[in-house]
Motif scaffolding. Structure first.
Motif, PDB file in Angstrom:
ATOM      1  N   ASN A 105     -54.718 -59.168 -54.720  1.00  0.00           N
ATOM      2  CA  ASN A 105     -54.869 -58.976 -56.164  1.00  0.00           C
ATOM      3  C   ASN A 105     -56.317 -58.968 -56.627  1.00  0.00           C
ATOM      4  OD1 ASN A 105     -52.127 -58.795 -56.523  1.00  0.00           O
ATOM      5  ND2 ASN A 105     -51.870 -60.961 -56.975  1.00  0.00           N
ATOM      6  N   ASP A 108     -58.084 -55.878 -58.346  1.00  0.00           N
ATOM      7  CA  ASP A 108     -58.065 -55.578 -59.781  1.00  0.00           C
ATOM      8  C   ASP A 108     -59.391 -55.888 -60.465  1.00  0.00           C
ATOM      9  OD1 ASP A 108     -55.427 -54.754 -59.660  1.00  0.00           O
ATOM     10  OD2 ASP A 108     -54.628 -56.714 -60.189  1.00  0.00           O
ATOM     11  N   THR A 161     -60.267 -50.834 -63.934  1.00  0.00           N
ATOM     12  CA  THR A 161     -59.728 -50.988 -62.587  1.00  0.00           C
ATOM     13  C   THR A 161     -58.217 -50.776 -62.543  1.00  0.00           C
ATOM     14  OG1 THR A 161     -59.454 -53.358 -62.915  1.00  0.00           O
ATOM     15  CG2 THR A 161     -61.534 -52.625 -61.930  1.00  0.00           C
ATOM     16  N   LEU A 163     -56.089 -52.785 -64.204  1.00  0.00           N
ATOM     17  CA  LEU A 163     -55.484 -54.053 -64.617  1.00  0.00           C
ATOM     18  C   LEU A 163     -55.159 -53.992 -66.102  1.00  0.00           C
ATOM     19  CD1 LEU A 163     -54.833 -57.080 -63.998  1.00  0.00           C
ATOM     20  CD2 LEU A 163     -57.198 -57.575 -64.620  1.00  0.00           C
TER      21      LEU A 163
END
Length: 190
Positions: A105, A108, A161, A163
Motif C-alpha cells: 500500500n 499510494d 497517485t 489514492l
C-alpha cells in the motif's frame, strides 16, 4: 556481537531476531502468575519483516533475542516498472529494487524523488519506511456547492497517485494537500 534482549523487555515497535529472521513487535502482553513458583510469560504479537506474516507467540520472560542486523538507509524513489519499484540509495548511490508485494500500500504515496528510508537486513533491502506526511496534488474532486457549510462536512478527492481520501469541502481540484501515511487521511493544506 549483537546485544541480547530479554522477552520481557520487548515492547511495541521493537525490532528483534527470532529463528534467524527479523521481526517487529506489534503488541506485547505480560502475564505474571499468582501461584508461587509460576513463570512469567510474555505474549508477543509480531510481524516477520521478510514475509509480512503476523502471528502471536508466547515466550518465557527470560528468553533472549538477538538484535537483528537491520539498518535504515536514506533513499529516494526513482520509478516503477514491470520489475518492481526502484530506489536510489542516498549513501552508496546503488539502485535497489523492491517487488510490488513488498511495497504494498505504500505505492499510494510514492512520487518521483520522494525521500524515504529503506530497511536493509544483512545488507539487502527488505522494505521501506515512508515519511509521516506526504504532499500530493488533487487531480479530481467535486466542486463545493454554495450552502454546503455544515461543520465537519467532507468530500472524496482523488490524488495524483490514484489514492482517494476525504477532504474538507473548501479544498479544490489542483491544490496540494498533506496526507498522513499512517492513517491515510487528510492532514492539511500543503
Amino acid at each position: 556481537m549483537a546485544a541480547l534482549i530479554e522477552a520481557i523487555h520487548v515492547k511495541r515497535k521493537h525490532l528483534f531476531e527470532f529463528e534467524n529472521e527479523p521481526y517487529v513487535c506489534l503488541d506485547s502482553d505480560i502475564s505474571t502468575p499468582t501461584a508461587r513458583g509460576g513463570q512469567t510469560l510474555v505474549r508477543l504479537k509480531m510481524r516477520n519483516l521478510l514475509t509480512s506474516a503476523v502471528f502471536d507467540k508466547t515466550f518465557k520472560a527470560q528468553d533472549k533475542f538477538k538484535e537483528p542486523d537491520l539498518e535504515l538507509v536514506p533513499a529516494s524513489f526513482l520509478y516503477h516498472d514491470g520489475d518492481g519499484f526502484h530506489f536510489l540509495d542516498q549513501e552508496s548511490f546503488e539502485t535497489h529494487t523492491l517487488s510490488d508485494d513488498t511495497v504494498g500500500n505504500a505505492a499510494d504515496f510514492l512520487l518521483d524523488g520522494l525521500l524515504l528510508q529503506l530497511h536493509k537486513y544483512n545488507g539487502s533491502p527488505i522494505g521501506l519506511q515512508l515519511p509521516i506526511f506526504v504532499e500530493l496534488d488533487i487531480t479530481y474532486t467535486e466542486p463545493a456547492v454554495r450552502g454546503d457549510t455544515s461543520s465537519g462536512a467532507t468530500k472524496i478527492a482523488r490524488l495524483q497517485t490514484g489514492l482517494e481520501i476525504k477532504v474538507p469541502l473548501f479544498i479544490k481540484e489542483g491544490e496540494k494537500v498533506k496526507v498522513s501515511t499512517e492513517n491515510r487521511e487528510f492532514a492539511g493544506r500543503a
